[in-house]
Design a protein around this motif. Structure first.
Motif, mmCIF file in Angstrom:
data_model
loop_
_atom_site.group_PDB
_atom_site.id
_atom_site.type_symbol
_atom_site.label_atom_id
_atom_site.label_comp_id
_atom_site.label_asym_id
_atom_site.label_seq_id
_atom_site.Cartn_x
_atom_site.Cartn_y
_atom_site.Cartn_z
ATOM 1 N N GLU A 47 0.822 -1.216 0.000
ATOM 2 C CA GLU A 47 0.000 0.000 0.000
ATOM 3 C C GLU A 47 0.853 1.263 0.000
ATOM 4 O O GLU A 47 0.543 2.234 -0.683
ATOM 5 C CB GLU A 47 -0.944 0.032 1.214
ATOM 6 C CG GLU A 47 -1.971 -1.059 1.235
ATOM 7 C CD GLU A 47 -1.489 -2.327 1.950
ATOM 8 O OE1 GLU A 47 -0.319 -2.369 2.391
ATOM 9 O OE2 GLU A 47 -2.284 -3.271 2.057
ATOM 10 N N ARG A 48 1.932 1.256 0.768
ATOM 11 C CA ARG A 48 2.792 2.442 0.826
ATOM 12 C C ARG A 48 3.508 2.672 -0.500
ATOM 13 O O ARG A 48 3.679 3.813 -0.923
ATOM 14 C CB ARG A 48 3.791 2.329 1.976
ATOM 15 C CG ARG A 48 3.102 2.469 3.323
ATOM 16 C CD ARG A 48 4.081 2.452 4.449
ATOM 17 N NE ARG A 48 4.398 1.065 4.770
ATOM 18 C CZ ARG A 48 5.405 0.689 5.539
ATOM 19 N NH1 ARG A 48 6.232 1.580 6.051
ATOM 20 N NH2 ARG A 48 5.613 -0.573 5.804
ATOM 21 N N GLU A 50 2.298 1.845 -3.417
ATOM 22 C CA GLU A 50 1.253 2.389 -4.299
ATOM 23 C C GLU A 50 1.035 3.872 -4.015
ATOM 24 O O GLU A 50 0.995 4.694 -4.939
ATOM 25 C CB GLU A 50 -0.064 1.624 -4.116
ATOM 26 C CG GLU A 50 0.001 0.158 -4.474
ATOM 27 C CD GLU A 50 0.354 -0.100 -5.923
ATOM 28 O OE1 GLU A 50 -0.075 0.679 -6.790
ATOM 29 O OE2 GLU A 50 1.081 -1.074 -6.189
ATOM 30 N N SER A 51 0.906 4.224 -2.745
ATOM 31 C CA SER A 51 0.667 5.627 -2.386
ATOM 32 C C SER A 51 1.815 6.524 -2.818
ATOM 33 O O SER A 51 1.599 7.644 -3.287
ATOM 34 C CB SER A 51 0.459 5.762 -0.870
ATOM 35 O OG SER A 51 -0.735 5.133 -0.489
ATOM 36 N N ASP A 55 -0.177 9.190 -4.860
ATOM 37 C CA ASP A 55 -0.765 10.216 -4.002
ATOM 38 C C ASP A 55 0.082 11.487 -4.072
ATOM 39 O O ASP A 55 1.286 11.452 -3.816
ATOM 40 C CB ASP A 55 -0.823 9.680 -2.572
ATOM 41 C CG ASP A 55 -1.620 10.556 -1.628
ATOM 42 O OD1 ASP A 55 -1.571 11.793 -1.768
ATOM 43 O OD2 ASP A 55 -2.266 10.003 -0.729
ATOM 44 N N TRP A 58 2.562 12.507 -1.319
ATOM 45 C CA TRP A 58 3.730 11.649 -1.124
ATOM 46 C C TRP A 58 4.795 12.032 -2.139
ATOM 47 O O TRP A 58 4.483 12.547 -3.215
ATOM 48 C CB TRP A 58 3.375 10.186 -1.347
ATOM 49 C CG TRP A 58 2.534 9.558 -0.283
ATOM 50 C CD1 TRP A 58 1.280 9.916 0.098
ATOM 51 C CD2 TRP A 58 2.876 8.419 0.499
ATOM 52 N NE1 TRP A 58 0.823 9.091 1.068
ATOM 53 C CE2 TRP A 58 1.790 8.146 1.332
ATOM 54 C CE3 TRP A 58 3.997 7.598 0.566
ATOM 55 C CZ2 TRP A 58 1.786 7.091 2.239
ATOM 56 C CZ3 TRP A 58 4.000 6.547 1.468
ATOM 57 C CH2 TRP A 58 2.901 6.306 2.295
ATOM 58 N N ARG A 76 5.869 11.171 3.106
ATOM 59 C CA ARG A 76 4.422 11.396 3.044
ATOM 60 C C ARG A 76 4.050 12.593 3.902
ATOM 61 O O ARG A 76 4.910 13.156 4.575
ATOM 62 C CB ARG A 76 3.634 10.158 3.456
ATOM 63 C CG ARG A 76 3.691 9.806 4.904
ATOM 64 C CD ARG A 76 2.731 8.641 5.221
ATOM 65 N NE ARG A 76 2.922 8.120 6.554
ATOM 66 C CZ ARG A 76 2.368 8.629 7.649
ATOM 67 N NH1 ARG A 76 1.585 9.698 7.577
ATOM 68 N NH2 ARG A 76 2.605 8.090 8.827
#
Length: 166
Positions: A47-48, A50-51, A55, A58, A76
């Motif tokens: 998940e991190r 991907e973010s 995002d 980030w 982030r």
């Protein structure tokens, strides 16, 4: 291995495959301290990762020596008062060469202001490294505290170091 050249740059879409491979090495290293086994397909939670690439709050960074990837960093909370160094990794062959300290200083310098960095007490090398980073960046103007890991009762608390970078 002696790493004399270090380049730290924002990771772009074309770097994704290399960062994904580094991510697997990072998660494998962290599994020793977090007790997490790989998924059935031998990957880890991502998940991190991907973010970091999707995002806007980030910033992913890729570290290279020449044409060789040697690590990454994910920052982030760029839209919040305190930036968080969410993930930081240097390949084993480049550790204890000064590369990690140089790289993290470059990343922090790109985002001046308040910072928070988490690590685990059980990871003795990380404890020493992050305390050294805080001292090099902020002198004695940093704090360390233990915070519970959200949604993981029974897990030892994370250690958080906080400081402000000019």
């Amino acid at each position: 291995m002696t790493v004399s050249q270090l380049f730290v740059r924002p990771a772009v879409a074309a770097d994704r495959a290399a960062v994904e491979r580094l991510w697997l090495l990072f998660r494998h290293d962290m599994s020793e301290f977090q007790g997490q086994l790989p998924n059935p397909d031998a990957t880890y939670r991502s998940e991190r990762l991907e973010s970091a690439f999707q995002d806007a709050a980030w910033a992913p960074y890729l570290m290279t020596s020449g044409d060789r990837p040697v690590g990454f960093a994910f920052v982030r909370a760029l839209d919040e008062p305190v930036r968080v160094l969410n993930s930081f990794f240097v390949v084993r062959a480049a550790r204890r060469s000064g590369l990690g300290l140089r790289a993290v200083r470059e990343v922090i310098a790109r985002h001046p202001g308040p910072w928070a960095i988490a690590f685990q007490d059980a990871n003795a090398a990380a404890v020493a490294f992050w305390r050294r980073v805080a001292t090099e960046v902020a002198g004695d103007a940093w704090i360390e505290e233990r915070r519970p890991v959200p949604d993981r009762p029974g897990t030892p608390p994370d250690v958080w170091i906080s400081f402000t970078a000019a």
